[in-house]
Design a protein around this motif. Structure first.
Motif, PDB file in Angstrom:
ATOM      1  N   GLY A  52       0.820  -1.201   0.000  1.00 37.78           N
ATOM      2  CA  GLY A  52       0.000   0.000   0.000  1.00 37.78           C
ATOM      3  C   GLY A  52       0.853   1.250   0.000  1.00 37.78           C
ATOM      4  N   ASN A  53       0.226   2.364   0.287  1.00 34.72           N
ATOM      5  CA  ASN A  53       0.956   3.629   0.316  1.00 34.72           C
ATOM      6  C   ASN A  53       0.708   4.382   1.620  1.00 34.72           C
ATOM      7  OD1 ASN A  53      -1.700   4.338  -0.158  1.00 34.72           O
ATOM      8  ND2 ASN A  53      -1.178   6.008  -1.562  1.00 34.72           N
ATOM      9  N   SER A  78       5.049  -0.234   2.309  1.00 32.24           N
ATOM     10  CA  SER A  78       4.386   1.074   2.282  1.00 32.24           C
ATOM     11  C   SER A  78       5.148   2.033   1.375  1.00 32.24           C
ATOM     12  CB  SER A  78       4.291   1.656   3.702  1.00 32.24           C
ATOM     13  OG  SER A  78       3.472   0.855   4.519  1.00 32.24           O
ATOM     14  N   PHE A  88       3.539   1.812  -7.883  1.00 32.48           N
ATOM     15  CA  PHE A  88       2.558   0.883  -7.332  1.00 32.48           C
ATOM     16  C   PHE A  88       2.673  -0.470  -8.039  1.00 32.48           C
ATOM     17  CE2 PHE A  88      -0.430   4.597  -6.204  1.00 32.48           C
ATOM     18  CZ  PHE A  88       0.060   4.660  -4.919  1.00 32.48           C
ATOM     19  N   PHE A 108      -4.759   1.100  -0.665  1.00 29.07           N
ATOM     20  CA  PHE A 108      -4.270   2.416  -1.067  1.00 29.07           C
ATOM     21  C   PHE A 108      -5.215   3.521  -0.611  1.00 29.07           C
ATOM     22  CE2 PHE A 108      -2.665  -0.522  -4.333  1.00 29.07           C
ATOM     23  CZ  PHE A 108      -1.315  -0.332  -4.153  1.00 29.07           C
ATOM     24  N   VAL A 119      -4.017   4.450 -10.885  1.00 27.39           N
ATOM     25  CA  VAL A 119      -3.713   3.515  -9.809  1.00 27.39           C
ATOM     26  C   VAL A 119      -4.506   2.226  -9.979  1.00 27.39           C
ATOM     27  CG1 VAL A 119      -3.800   3.140  -7.324  1.00 27.39           C
ATOM     28  CG2 VAL A 119      -3.142   5.374  -8.225  1.00 27.39           C
TER      29      VAL A 119
END
Length: 211
Positions: A52-53, A78, A88, A108, A119
Motif C-alpha cells: 500500500g501507500n 508502504s 505501485f 491504497f 492507480v
C-alpha cells in the motif's frame, strides 16, 4: 444460518466443514466472499503479501490478516504518498512474484499527484499477469469498480474485488483460503452403508414431495 432440529450444534458445524460450506454472519459478508470466489483464482496457501501507500493502513491490514489466521510473509510494503502508478505496479509485481506469497492485499489511499484511474488500472494490469488472488481497498477513490475487469490467460473474465475497508477483504480472503484448503484435501473413500433401501427411500421422498 439455520440448523436441522435435533442435531447437536457441534455435529452440525462438523457436517458443514466436511461439506466445504463457507460460513458467513450476514449478507454483507456473503457478497464479500462471493465476489472473491467468482472473480479470482483460489489461493494455494495462507501466505499473504500486503502492499500500500500508508504505514497505518499497511499495519492495519497486516494485523487483520494475522488475526484471521493468515501469515504475512511479504511486507507490509508502504510506498510514499506521492508514489506514481508505475511504482505501485512495481511493488505489487514484486509481491506477486515472491514464491513465499499465495495472495496479495492491495490497500491504497488517494495519492497526492496520481489520478485514481491510473492507480486502479496499474493494480488490474499486474493482477492479470499472475495466477494468485488479490483483494483491494481504495479508500476515497472514485470510479474504481468499472476499471478492474480483465481477461485471464485461460480466457476467463475476471475482476479485482474492491472492498470499502481492508478488514472486509481480508476476512473474505481467509474464508476463501480455508475453502481452497478443503478443496485440496483427499476426500477419502466414499461410504456405502450396508442395508440401505435406496429405492424405498426415493419412493418416500417422491411421495412427500407430491403431497
Amino acid at each position: 444460518r439455520t440448523r436441522t432440529p435435533n442435531v447437536p450444534s457441534q455435529a452440525f458445524d462438523a457436517l458443514l466443514r466436511q461439506a466445504g460450506v463457507i460460513r458467513v454472519e450476514n449478507v454483507h459478508q456473503l457478497f464479500d466472499v462471493a465476489q472473491l470466489t467468482l472473480h479470482q483464482p483460489m489461493p494455494a496457501g495462507d501466505r499473504v503479501a500486503v502492499v500500500g501507500n500508508s504505514d497505518a493502513l499497511g499495519s492495519l491490514s497486516a494485523s487483520a490478516a494475522e488475526s484471521w489466521g493468515l501469515r504475512v510473509t511479504h511486507g507490509p510494503v508502504s510506498l510514499l504518498p506521492q508514489a506514481s502508478a508505475g511504482e505501485f505496479a512495481h511493488a505489487l509485481d514484486a509481491a506477486f512474484s515472491d514464491p513465499d506469497v499465495d495472495s496479495v492485499v492491495a490497500a491504497f489511499i488517494p495519492p497526492l499527484v496520481t489520478p485514481d484511474e491510473e492507480v486502479s488500472h496499474a493494480v488490474r494490469d499486474v493482477v492479470a499477469k499472475h495466477d494468485k488472488p488479490c483483494v483491494a481497498t481504495f479508500l476515497g477513490m472514485r470510479g474504481v469498480d468499472g476499471g478492474m475487469r480483465y481477461t485471464a490467460d485461460d480466457g476467463q473474465e475476471r475482476s479485482v474485488p474492491s472492498y470499502s475497508m481492508p478488514e472486509d477483504g481480508i476476512r473474505a480472503l481467509r474464508s476463501v483460503t480455508t475453502y481452497a484448503q478443503w478443496r485440496a484435501k483427499d476426500r477419502g473413500v466414499p461410504v456405502a452403508p450396508v442395508g440401505i433401501d435406496r429405492a424405498r427411500a426415493a419412493a418416500l421422498l417422491d411421495g412427500w414431495l407430491e403431497a
